[in-house]
Write a protein that holds these residues in place. Structure first.
Motif, PDB file in Angstrom:
ATOM      1  N   ARG A  18      29.653  32.156  54.091  1.00  7.09           N
ATOM      2  CA  ARG A  18      29.245  31.948  52.708  1.00  7.09           C
ATOM      3  C   ARG A  18      29.896  33.009  51.837  1.00  7.09           C
ATOM      4  O   ARG A  18      29.695  34.199  52.055  1.00  7.09           O
ATOM      5  CB  ARG A  18      27.731  32.015  52.561  1.00  7.09           C
ATOM      6  CG  ARG A  18      27.231  31.620  51.170  1.00  7.09           C
ATOM      7  CD  ARG A  18      25.779  31.940  51.004  1.00  7.09           C
ATOM      8  NE  ARG A  18      25.180  31.272  49.846  1.00  7.09           N
ATOM      9  CZ  ARG A  18      24.175  31.785  49.136  1.00  7.09           C
ATOM     10  NH1 ARG A  18      23.682  32.968  49.472  1.00  7.09           N
ATOM     11  NH2 ARG A  18      23.686  31.119  48.110  1.00  7.09           N
ATOM     12  N   LEU A  19      30.676  32.566  50.873  1.00  7.34           N
ATOM     13  CA  LEU A  19      31.310  33.468  49.925  1.00  7.34           C
ATOM     14  C   LEU A  19      30.480  33.539  48.643  1.00  7.34           C
ATOM     15  O   LEU A  19      29.891  32.533  48.224  1.00  7.34           O
ATOM     16  CB  LEU A  19      32.724  32.998  49.578  1.00  7.34           C
ATOM     17  CG  LEU A  19      33.684  32.764  50.745  1.00  7.34           C
ATOM     18  CD1 LEU A  19      35.065  32.354  50.209  1.00  7.34           C
ATOM     19  CD2 LEU A  19      33.796  33.982  51.623  1.00  7.34           C
ATOM     20  N   SER A  20      30.455  34.719  48.053  1.00  2.12           N
ATOM     21  CA  SER A  20      29.776  34.909  46.774  1.00  2.12           C
ATOM     22  C   SER A  20      30.736  35.554  45.791  1.00  2.12           C
ATOM     23  O   SER A  20      31.626  36.317  46.179  1.00  2.12           O
ATOM     24  CB  SER A  20      28.558  35.817  46.942  1.00  2.12           C
ATOM     25  OG  SER A  20      27.616  35.266  47.818  1.00  2.12           O
ATOM     26  N   CYS A  21      30.533  35.261  44.523  1.00  2.00           N
ATOM     27  CA  CYS A  21      31.374  35.840  43.465  1.00  2.00           C
ATOM     28  C   CYS A  21      30.498  36.055  42.238  1.00  2.00           C
ATOM     29  O   CYS A  21      29.962  35.091  41.685  1.00  2.00           O
ATOM     30  CB  CYS A  21      32.535  34.926  43.139  1.00  2.00           C
ATOM     31  SG  CYS A  21      33.493  35.420  41.694  1.00  2.00           S
ATOM     32  N   ALA A  22      30.385  37.307  41.823  1.00  2.00           N
ATOM     33  CA  ALA A  22      29.562  37.645  40.668  1.00  2.00           C
ATOM     34  C   ALA A  22      30.441  38.071  39.500  1.00  2.00           C
ATOM     35  O   ALA A  22      31.335  38.912  39.656  1.00  2.00           O
ATOM     36  CB  ALA A  22      28.597  38.764  41.033  1.00  2.00           C
ATOM     37  N   ALA A  23      30.166  37.503  38.346  1.00  2.00           N
ATOM     38  CA  ALA A  23      30.887  37.865  37.124  1.00  2.00           C
ATOM     39  C   ALA A  23      30.086  38.905  36.350  1.00  2.00           C
ATOM     40  O   ALA A  23      28.866  38.793  36.221  1.00  2.00           O
ATOM     41  CB  ALA A  23      31.101  36.637  36.251  1.00  2.00           C
ATOM     42  N   SER A  24      30.788  39.907  35.843  1.00  2.00           N
ATOM     43  CA  SER A  24      30.117  40.943  35.059  1.00  2.00           C
ATOM     44  C   SER A  24      30.962  41.330  33.864  1.00  2.00           C
ATOM     45  O   SER A  24      32.182  41.188  33.871  1.00  2.00           O
ATOM     46  CB  SER A  24      29.833  42.165  35.934  1.00  2.00           C
ATOM     47  OG  SER A  24      31.039  42.748  36.383  1.00  2.00           O
ATOM     48  N   GLN A  40      36.123  42.422  28.651  1.00  2.00           N
ATOM     49  CA  GLN A  40      36.779  42.010  29.895  1.00  2.00           C
ATOM     50  C   GLN A  40      35.728  41.579  30.914  1.00  2.00           C
ATOM     51  O   GLN A  40      34.741  42.281  31.126  1.00  2.00           O
ATOM     52  CB  GLN A  40      37.603  43.164  30.454  1.00  2.00           C
ATOM     53  CG  GLN A  40      38.399  42.799  31.691  1.00  2.00           C
ATOM     54  CD  GLN A  40      39.243  43.954  32.178  1.00  2.00           C
ATOM     55  OE1 GLN A  40      39.194  45.041  31.610  1.00  2.00           O
ATOM     56  NE2 GLN A  40      40.000  43.740  33.228  1.00  2.00           N
ATOM     57  N   VAL A  41      35.934  40.440  31.508  1.00  2.00           N
ATOM     58  CA  VAL A  41      35.007  39.902  32.506  1.00  2.00           C
ATOM     59  C   VAL A  41      35.613  40.132  33.883  1.00  2.00           C
ATOM     60  O   VAL A  41      36.755  39.731  34.150  1.00  2.00           O
ATOM     61  CB  VAL A  41      34.754  38.413  32.275  1.00  2.00           C
ATOM     62  CG1 VAL A  41      33.838  37.862  33.356  1.00  2.00           C
ATOM     63  CG2 VAL A  41      34.136  38.188  30.897  1.00  2.00           C
ATOM     64  N   GLN A  42      34.857  40.772  34.747  1.00  2.00           N
ATOM     65  CA  GLN A  42      35.326  41.061  36.092  1.00  2.00           C
ATOM     66  C   GLN A  42      34.595  40.197  37.110  1.00  2.00           C
ATOM     67  O   GLN A  42      33.407  39.903  36.948  1.00  2.00           O
ATOM     68  CB  GLN A  42      35.107  42.530  36.420  1.00  2.00           C
ATOM     69  CG  GLN A  42      35.928  43.469  35.553  1.00  2.00           C
ATOM     70  CD  GLN A  42      35.732  44.923  35.923  1.00  2.00           C
ATOM     71  OE1 GLN A  42      34.664  45.312  36.373  1.00  2.00           O
ATOM     72  NE2 GLN A  42      36.760  45.734  35.730  1.00  2.00           N
ATOM     73  N   LEU A  43      35.299  39.811  38.155  1.00  2.00           N
ATOM     74  CA  LEU A  43      34.742  39.010  39.235  1.00  2.00           C
ATOM     75  C   LEU A  43      34.828  39.803  40.525  1.00  2.00           C
ATOM     76  O   LEU A  43      35.893  40.323  40.862  1.00  2.00           O
ATOM     77  CB  LEU A  43      35.504  37.699  39.382  1.00  2.00           C
ATOM     78  CG  LEU A  43      35.585  36.793  38.151  1.00  2.00           C
ATOM     79  CD1 LEU A  43      36.386  35.534  38.469  1.00  2.00           C
ATOM     80  CD2 LEU A  43      34.204  36.429  37.661  1.00  2.00           C
ATOM     81  N   VAL A  44      33.721  39.869  41.236  1.00  2.00           N
ATOM     82  CA  VAL A  44      33.675  40.590  42.505  1.00  2.00           C
ATOM     83  C   VAL A  44      33.222  39.635  43.587  1.00  2.00           C
ATOM     84  O   VAL A  44      32.130  39.063  43.512  1.00  2.00           O
ATOM     85  CB  VAL A  44      32.729  41.797  42.435  1.00  2.00           C
ATOM     86  CG1 VAL A  44      32.666  42.497  43.782  1.00  2.00           C
ATOM     87  CG2 VAL A  44      33.193  42.767  41.348  1.00  2.00           C
ATOM     88  N   GLU A  45      34.076  39.462  44.603  1.00  2.00           N
ATOM     89  CA  GLU A  45      33.807  38.545  45.701  1.00  2.00           C
ATOM     90  C   GLU A  45      33.267  39.290  46.904  1.00  2.00           C
ATOM     91  O   GLU A  45      33.553  40.467  47.109  1.00  2.00           O
ATOM     92  CB  GLU A  45      35.090  37.811  46.104  1.00  2.00           C
ATOM     93  CG  GLU A  45      35.718  37.024  44.987  1.00  2.00           C
ATOM     94  CD  GLU A  45      37.221  37.198  44.948  1.00  2.00           C
ATOM     95  OE1 GLU A  45      37.909  36.320  44.395  1.00  2.00           O
ATOM     96  OE2 GLU A  45      37.696  38.211  45.472  1.00  2.00           O
ATOM     97  N   SER A  46      32.539  38.565  47.734  1.00  2.00           N
ATOM     98  CA  SER A  46      32.071  39.106  49.010  1.00  2.00           C
ATOM     99  C   SER A  46      31.838  37.952  49.974  1.00  2.00           C
ATOM    100  O   SER A  46      31.746  36.795  49.553  1.00  2.00           O
ATOM    101  CB  SER A  46      30.770  39.899  48.818  1.00  2.00           C
ATOM    102  OG  SER A  46      29.755  39.067  48.295  1.00  2.00           O
ATOM    103  N   GLY A  47      31.776  38.297  51.252  1.00  2.00           N
ATOM    104  CA  GLY A  47      31.399  37.310  52.243  1.00  2.00           C
ATOM    105  C   GLY A  47      32.491  36.827  53.171  1.00  2.00           C
ATOM    106  O   GLY A  47      32.233  36.024  54.071  1.00  2.00           O
ATOM    107  N   GLY A  48      33.717  37.269  52.985  1.00  2.00           N
ATOM    108  CA  GLY A  48      34.775  36.846  53.889  1.00  2.00           C
ATOM    109  C   GLY A  48      34.645  37.501  55.252  1.00  2.00           C
ATOM    110  O   GLY A  48      33.771  38.336  55.478  1.00  2.00           O
TER     111      GLY A  48
END
Length: 121
Positions: free
Chosen positions: A19-25, A1-9
């Motif tokens: 600036r928004l960021s999104c990291a996949a793990s 399972q690939v999870q996406l975590v956003e930040s920056g709002g």
């Protein structure tokens, strides 16, 4: 399972930037296209911008010239630089990734949990 975590709002005044960021793990995966969508109250989710693993980009007409999407393939991270923000950009922004899971040997499509962007004076 690939999870996406956003930040920056957050909250920003008209004309400002975020600036928004999104990291996949996850385990053993590769990403193809990554992108950002947004959904304002009472509206359907719409594509804001997308980028392929090779760097080709696509933008909604409403954000062209103001938003820039980029990605760091080594970090499996996608960014959205938003400049000259307008009140009509107010929405929940969702990160999206399409790719291949080597664990399940199948394609995947994952979504982040969403991050609120509010443009208001």
């Amino acid at each position: 399972q690939v999870q996406l975590v956003e930040s920056g709002g957050g909250l920003v005044q008209p004309g400002g930037s975020l600036r928004l960021s999104c990291a996949a793990s996850g385990r053993l995966f590769s990403t193809n296209a990554m992108g950002w969508y947004r959904q304002a109250p009472g509206t359907e989710r719409e594509l804001v911008a997308s980028i392929t693993s090779g760097g080709s980009t696509n933008y909604a007409d409403s954000v062209k010239g103001r938003f820039t999407i980029s990605r760091d393939n080594a970090k499996n991270t996608v960014y959205l630089q938003m400049n000259s923000l307008k009140p009509e950009d107010t929405a929940v922004y969702y990160c999206n990734a399409d790719g291949w899971s080597y664990v399940s040997a199948r394609e995947f499509r994952s979504w982040g949990q969403g991050t609120q962007v509010t443009v208001s004076s």
